[in-house]
Write a protein that holds these residues in place. Sequence first.
Motif, PDB file in Angstrom:
ATOM      1  N   GLY A  34       0.820  -1.215   0.000  1.00 55.55           N
ATOM      2  CA  GLY A  34       0.000   0.000   0.000  1.00 55.55           C
ATOM      3  C   GLY A  34       0.852   1.261   0.000  1.00 55.55           C
ATOM      4  O   GLY A  34       0.553   2.219  -0.716  1.00 55.55           O
ATOM      5  N   HIS A  35       1.915   1.259   0.792  1.00 53.37           N
ATOM      6  CA  HIS A  35       2.814   2.419   0.805  1.00 53.37           C
ATOM      7  C   HIS A  35       3.483   2.613  -0.560  1.00 53.37           C
ATOM      8  O   HIS A  35       3.594   3.737  -1.055  1.00 53.37           O
ATOM      9  N   TRP A  36       3.897   1.512  -1.159  1.00 52.62           N
ATOM     10  CA  TRP A  36       4.519   1.580  -2.479  1.00 52.62           C
ATOM     11  C   TRP A  36       3.519   2.109  -3.516  1.00 52.62           C
ATOM     12  O   TRP A  36       3.832   3.001  -4.298  1.00 52.62           O
ATOM     13  N   ALA A  37       2.304   1.558  -3.492  1.00 49.45           N
ATOM     14  CA  ALA A  37       1.275   1.979  -4.447  1.00 49.45           C
ATOM     15  C   ALA A  37       0.900   3.446  -4.239  1.00 49.45           C
ATOM     16  O   ALA A  37       0.712   4.183  -5.210  1.00 49.45           O
ATOM     17  N   ALA A  38       0.795   3.864  -2.986  1.00 50.69           N
ATOM     18  CA  ALA A  38       0.468   5.266  -2.698  1.00 50.69           C
ATOM     19  C   ALA A  38       1.543   6.190  -3.265  1.00 50.69           C
ATOM     20  O   ALA A  38       1.227   7.257  -3.809  1.00 50.69           O
ATOM     21  N   ALA A  39       2.796   5.786  -3.158  1.00 54.25           N
ATOM     22  CA  ALA A  39       3.880   6.587  -3.728  1.00 54.25           C
ATOM     23  C   ALA A  39       3.768   6.636  -5.251  1.00 54.25           C
ATOM     24  O   ALA A  39       3.985   7.693  -5.866  1.00 54.25           O
ATOM     25  N   GLN A  40       3.412   5.503  -5.866  1.00 54.45           N
ATOM     26  CA  GLN A  40       3.231   5.462  -7.317  1.00 54.45           C
ATOM     27  C   GLN A  40       2.090   6.375  -7.760  1.00 54.45           C
ATOM     28  O   GLN A  40       2.144   6.985  -8.823  1.00 54.45           O
ATOM     29  N   LEU A  41       1.059   6.436  -6.916  1.00 54.17           N
ATOM     30  CA  LEU A  41      -0.105   7.270  -7.213  1.00 54.17           C
ATOM     31  C   LEU A  41       0.105   8.727  -6.796  1.00 54.17           C
ATOM     32  O   LEU A  41      -0.793   9.552  -6.953  1.00 54.17           O
ATOM     33  N   GLU A  42       1.277   8.997  -6.236  1.00 59.09           N
ATOM     34  CA  GLU A  42       1.641  10.336  -5.770  1.00 59.09           C
ATOM     35  C   GLU A  42       0.702  10.833  -4.668  1.00 59.09           C
ATOM     36  O   GLU A  42       0.376  12.007  -4.595  1.00 59.09           O
ATOM     37  N   LEU A  43       0.285   9.915  -3.816  1.00 57.09           N
ATOM     38  CA  LEU A  43      -0.527  10.258  -2.654  1.00 57.09           C
ATOM     39  C   LEU A  43       0.403  10.551  -1.487  1.00 57.09           C
ATOM     40  O   LEU A  43       1.466   9.947  -1.368  1.00 57.09           O
ATOM     41  N   SER A  44       0.000  11.460  -0.635  1.00 55.85           N
ATOM     42  CA  SER A  44       0.799  11.747   0.552  1.00 55.85           C
ATOM     43  C   SER A  44      -0.124  12.081   1.710  1.00 55.85           C
ATOM     44  O   SER A  44      -1.323  12.309   1.528  1.00 55.85           O
ATOM     45  N   GLY A  45       0.442  12.101   2.899  1.00 57.51           N
ATOM     46  CA  GLY A  45      -0.304  12.471   4.081  1.00 57.51           C
ATOM     47  C   GLY A  45      -1.499  11.583   4.357  1.00 57.51           C
ATOM     48  O   GLY A  45      -1.411  10.356   4.299  1.00 57.51           O
ATOM     49  N   ALA A  46      -2.626  12.214   4.630  1.00 55.56           N
ATOM     50  CA  ALA A  46      -3.844  11.489   5.000  1.00 55.56           C
ATOM     51  C   ALA A  46      -4.361  10.623   3.855  1.00 55.56           C
ATOM     52  O   ALA A  46      -4.890   9.529   4.094  1.00 55.56           O
ATOM     53  N   ALA A  47      -4.200  11.082   2.622  1.00 54.78           N
ATOM     54  CA  ALA A  47      -4.670  10.297   1.475  1.00 54.78           C
ATOM     55  C   ALA A  47      -3.884   8.990   1.357  1.00 54.78           C
ATOM     56  O   ALA A  47      -4.459   7.924   1.107  1.00 54.78           O
ATOM     57  N   ALA A  48      -2.580   9.067   1.552  1.00 56.78           N
ATOM     58  CA  ALA A  48      -1.737   7.867   1.489  1.00 56.78           C
ATOM     59  C   ALA A  48      -2.075   6.926   2.643  1.00 56.78           C
ATOM     60  O   ALA A  48      -2.210   5.709   2.444  1.00 56.78           O
ATOM     61  N   ALA A  49      -2.229   7.478   3.840  1.00 57.29           N
ATOM     62  CA  ALA A  49      -2.566   6.660   5.011  1.00 57.29           C
ATOM     63  C   ALA A  49      -3.914   5.978   4.833  1.00 57.29           C
ATOM     64  O   ALA A  49      -4.077   4.804   5.177  1.00 57.29           O
ATOM     65  N   SER A  50      -4.869   6.687   4.270  1.00 57.86           N
ATOM     66  CA  SER A  50      -6.192   6.129   4.030  1.00 57.86           C
ATOM     67  C   SER A  50      -6.128   4.990   3.009  1.00 57.86           C
ATOM     68  O   SER A  50      -6.783   3.956   3.177  1.00 57.86           O
ATOM     69  N   TYR A  51      -5.337   5.179   1.960  1.00 55.13           N
ATOM     70  CA  TYR A  51      -5.180   4.145   0.931  1.00 55.13           C
ATOM     71  C   TYR A  51      -4.577   2.882   1.542  1.00 55.13           C
ATOM     72  O   TYR A  51      -5.064   1.772   1.314  1.00 55.13           O
ATOM     73  N   VAL A  52      -3.526   3.060   2.334  1.00 53.54           N
ATOM     74  CA  VAL A  52      -2.851   1.921   2.963  1.00 53.54           C
ATOM     75  C   VAL A  52      -3.802   1.203   3.916  1.00 53.54           C
ATOM     76  O   VAL A  52      -3.912  -0.027   3.887  1.00 53.54           O
ATOM     77  N   THR A  53      -4.499   1.956   4.743  1.00 51.10           N
ATOM     78  CA  THR A  53      -5.431   1.365   5.703  1.00 51.10           C
ATOM     79  C   THR A  53      -6.527   0.585   4.991  1.00 51.10           C
ATOM     80  O   THR A  53      -6.873  -0.531   5.397  1.00 51.10           O
ATOM     81  N   ALA A  54      -7.059   1.148   3.927  1.00 56.03           N
ATOM     82  CA  ALA A  54      -8.112   0.454   3.175  1.00 56.03           C
ATOM     83  C   ALA A  54      -7.585  -0.847   2.576  1.00 56.03           C
ATOM     84  O   ALA A  54      -8.275  -1.872   2.605  1.00 56.03           O
ATOM     85  N   LEU A  55      -6.377  -0.824   2.046  1.00 57.64           N
ATOM     86  CA  LEU A  55      -5.810  -2.027   1.443  1.00 57.64           C
ATOM     87  C   LEU A  55      -5.621  -3.120   2.490  1.00 57.64           C
ATOM     88  O   LEU A  55      -5.906  -4.291   2.228  1.00 57.64           O
ATOM     89  N   VAL A  56      -5.170  -2.751   3.670  1.00 57.71           N
ATOM     90  CA  VAL A  56      -4.946  -3.738   4.729  1.00 57.71           C
ATOM     91  C   VAL A  56      -6.267  -4.251   5.290  1.00 57.71           C
ATOM     92  O   VAL A  56      -6.479  -5.451   5.401  1.00 57.71           O
ATOM     93  N   THR A  57      -7.171  -3.365   5.642  1.00 53.81           N
ATOM     94  CA  THR A  57      -8.409  -3.791   6.301  1.00 53.81           C
ATOM     95  C   THR A  57      -9.376  -4.482   5.351  1.00 53.81           C
ATOM     96  O   THR A  57     -10.078  -5.401   5.763  1.00 53.81           O
ATOM     97  N   ASP A  58      -9.419  -4.072   4.094  1.00 53.04           N
ATOM     98  CA  ASP A  58     -10.304  -4.741   3.139  1.00 53.04           C
ATOM     99  C   ASP A  58      -9.875  -6.187   2.929  1.00 53.04           C
ATOM    100  O   ASP A  58     -10.689  -7.049   2.647  1.00 53.04           O
ATOM    101  N   ASN A  59      -8.594  -6.462   3.055  1.00 56.19           N
ATOM    102  CA  ASN A  59      -8.087  -7.807   2.834  1.00 56.19           C
ATOM    103  C   ASN A  59      -8.363  -8.739   4.002  1.00 56.19           C
ATOM    104  O   ASN A  59      -8.395  -9.945   3.829  1.00 56.19           O
TER     105      ASN A  59
END
Length: 105
Positions: A34-59
């Motif tokens: 999720g952190h790698w993908a967020a960096a690829q998507l150029e997400l940072s801060g709360a948006a990146a944290a939200s993306y990572v959290t969603a990827l972990v919890t959805d799984n």
Amino acid sequence: MTTFDKREQGFEAKFAHDEELVFKATARSNKLLGHWAAAQLELSGAAAASYVTALVTDNLESQTIDGVVGKVSDDLAGKGVTREQVAQKLQDCLHQAVQQIEAKA
């Protein structure tokens, strides 16, 4: 308590321990991906944290490895990242997660 009972308890304890390790490694590798993908998507801060959290919890309950790879590869399709690259990155993340867990043990 018989030897058989002790042996059974030992097997049950090992099974529970192994399942816990698999759970931790999967969650941690999804977080790393999720952190790698967020960096690829150029997400940072709360948006990146939200993306990572969603990827972990959805799984945790419903997604499979293919589901995680599919979601991330769909998200990164516009960036020119292929499904195979995402799958390879997930494997790398899983290897890294296992190393991190073993280092803490």
